[in-house]
Design a protein around this motif. Sequence first.
Motif, mmCIF file in Angstrom:
data_model
loop_
_atom_site.group_PDB
_atom_site.id
_atom_site.type_symbol
_atom_site.label_atom_id
_atom_site.label_comp_id
_atom_site.label_asym_id
_atom_site.label_seq_id
_atom_site.Cartn_x
_atom_site.Cartn_y
_atom_site.Cartn_z
ATOM 1 N N ARG A 124 -7.682 -11.350 -4.715
ATOM 2 C CA ARG A 124 -7.732 -11.085 -3.273
ATOM 3 C C ARG A 124 -7.202 -9.689 -2.952
ATOM 4 N NH1 ARG A 124 -4.774 -15.028 -1.576
ATOM 5 N NH2 ARG A 124 -2.884 -13.842 -1.188
ATOM 6 N N LYS A 125 -6.073 -9.306 -3.558
ATOM 7 C CA LYS A 125 -5.486 -7.983 -3.314
ATOM 8 C C LYS A 125 -6.407 -6.867 -3.822
ATOM 9 C CE LYS A 125 -1.310 -8.754 -1.613
ATOM 10 N NZ LYS A 125 -0.777 -8.090 -0.451
ATOM 11 N N LYS A 126 -7.033 -7.081 -4.970
ATOM 12 C CA LYS A 126 -7.950 -6.083 -5.509
ATOM 13 C C LYS A 126 -9.155 -5.915 -4.581
ATOM 14 C CE LYS A 126 -9.861 -3.901 -9.273
ATOM 15 N NZ LYS A 126 -9.290 -3.101 -10.309
ATOM 16 N N ASP A 128 -9.219 -6.530 -1.389
ATOM 17 C CA ASP A 128 -8.747 -5.836 -0.180
ATOM 18 C C ASP A 128 -8.666 -4.330 -0.415
ATOM 19 O OD1 ASP A 128 -8.503 -8.288 1.068
ATOM 20 O OD2 ASP A 128 -6.311 -8.362 0.904
ATOM 21 N N ARG A 129 -8.164 -3.921 -1.581
ATOM 22 C CA ARG A 129 -8.068 -2.497 -1.886
ATOM 23 C C ARG A 129 -9.453 -1.864 -1.989
ATOM 24 N NH1 ARG A 129 -4.568 -4.422 -5.684
ATOM 25 N NH2 ARG A 129 -5.831 -3.671 -7.428
ATOM 26 N N LEU A 130 -10.381 -2.549 -2.639
ATOM 27 C CA LEU A 130 -11.723 -2.017 -2.799
ATOM 28 C C LEU A 130 -12.440 -1.920 -1.453
ATOM 29 C CD1 LEU A 130 -12.867 -3.828 -6.067
ATOM 30 C CD2 LEU A 130 -12.284 -1.399 -5.788
ATOM 31 N N GLY A 132 -11.045 -1.529 1.433
ATOM 32 C CA GLY A 132 -10.384 -0.486 2.222
ATOM 33 C C GLY A 132 -10.793 0.901 1.803
ATOM 34 N N LYS A 133 -11.277 1.053 0.570
ATOM 35 C CA LYS A 133 -11.679 2.376 0.062
ATOM 36 C C LYS A 133 -13.094 2.719 0.436
ATOM 37 C CE LYS A 133 -8.431 2.457 -3.745
ATOM 38 N NZ LYS A 133 -8.225 2.538 -5.170
ATOM 39 N N LYS A 134 -13.881 1.744 0.858
ATOM 40 C CA LYS A 134 -15.292 2.013 1.184
ATOM 41 C C LYS A 134 -15.439 2.619 2.528
ATOM 42 C CE LYS A 134 -17.501 -1.232 -1.848
ATOM 43 N NZ LYS A 134 -18.428 -2.305 -1.991
#
Length: 134
Positions: A124-126, A128-130, A132-134
Motif C-alpha cells: 500500500r505504501k509503495k 501511494d509513493r508511485l 504521488g510521483k505520477k
Amino acid sequence: MGTELPEYYFRVRENGAAVFRVDTENRQRRIEMDQIAVVNIRNGEIKPHGDRTLSQADLTRIQQWMTERSAVLAHRDIDDIHRAVDYLNITTQWTQSKATDEQLELVTDALLLAMHDLRSVLVRKKADRLMGKK
C-alpha cells in the motif's frame, strides 16, 4: 571519567529526558545534580522543573540535545529495520534447514500473519509513493 564534567546531564526517559545541571563547585567537591527541566522529544516541549526559570543557555543546550537525540533515535529506527531483514533471512534459513515440525507448528501462524500484515502495508505504501510521483 574525564577530568571535566559536562554542565548538563540528560537522564533519558521514554519520550525525552529529565535535565540536570551538574555542579562540582562546592565545599565537599562532590558532584551535585540539580534537576532543572523535563523535555519531551515527541512534542518538543521543555518544562522547567518546579519554579525554575531556564536561561537562554539552558534552553539552547536542551534544544541541541533534543536535536542530537532525535537523530540518534532516527538512526536506531532504520538500524532496527535492517536487523529485521536479517532476522527474516535467518528465520528463512532456520525454517528450511533446522526447524522441526513441532517448532514450525509453534510459530507458523504467527509468522504468516505478521508477514501478511507487513506485506500489505508495504504494498500500500509503495503504491501511494508511485501514485504521488505520477
